[in-house]
Design a protein around this motif. Sequence first.
Motif, PDB file in Angstrom:
ATOM      1  N   GLN A   2      15.106  -1.633   5.936  1.00  0.00           N
ATOM      2  CA  GLN A   2      14.833  -0.841   4.710  1.00  0.00           C
ATOM      3  C   GLN A   2      13.827  -1.238   3.545  1.00  0.00           C
ATOM      4  O   GLN A   2      12.805  -0.728   3.082  1.00  0.00           O
ATOM      5  N   THR A   3      13.922  -2.664   3.314  1.00  0.00           N
ATOM      6  CA  THR A   3      12.930  -3.010   2.400  1.00  0.00           C
ATOM      7  C   THR A   3      11.499  -3.042   3.121  1.00  0.00           C
ATOM      8  O   THR A   3      10.553  -3.050   2.461  1.00  0.00           O
ATOM      9  N   TYR A   8       6.399  -0.921   3.008  1.00  0.00           N
ATOM     10  CA  TYR A   8       5.074  -0.246   3.611  1.00  0.00           C
ATOM     11  C   TYR A   8       4.819   1.004   3.036  1.00  0.00           C
ATOM     12  O   TYR A   8       3.692   1.553   2.742  1.00  0.00           O
ATOM     13  N   ASP A   9       5.682   1.695   2.414  1.00  0.00           N
ATOM     14  CA  ASP A   9       5.444   2.836   1.708  1.00  0.00           C
ATOM     15  C   ASP A   9       4.727   2.692   0.353  1.00  0.00           C
ATOM     16  O   ASP A   9       3.967   3.526  -0.033  1.00  0.00           O
TER      17      ASP A   9
END
Length: 152
Positions: A2-3, A8-9
């Motif tokens: 998730q990190t 990346y987002d």
Amino acid sequence: MQTLLTRYDHLAAWLASRVPEGLALLLTRVALAGIFWRSGRTKVEDGSLLSISNQAYFLFEYEYPGLPIPPAIATPMATLAEHLFPILLVLGLFTRFSALSLLIMTLVIQLFVYPEAWWQTHILWVAMATILVSRGGGLFSLDALLASRRAS
């Protein structure tokens, strides 16, 4: 995991922001302008600004016989276009119009002069020109400066 996706987002959001996009559009403008500027310079006499060489007229008459307009008209039109529109692109002034003009010129070259050069060369010119037609000059352009002044 998730990190990693969050990072990346964030990176993707920053890369899509105005500054990186503006730099990419500036680089695209300079790259496309350079191609056509160098071609235009081959059509003029050494040491002159726009004195069209006899060799250019010869080229248009005998090497490009398939052009839909006479060499006496096509030679100065192409020479002027290959000097004017690259300057406008580098400045980012009338970017969409300049890129569209060079896109049309590329398609004429593709159809009537070098039809075998699509995958080697012309597809890249078309890609650069269509990006500039659709996105404009970007943050680092005179178009953006003029637009900001009009908005004020």
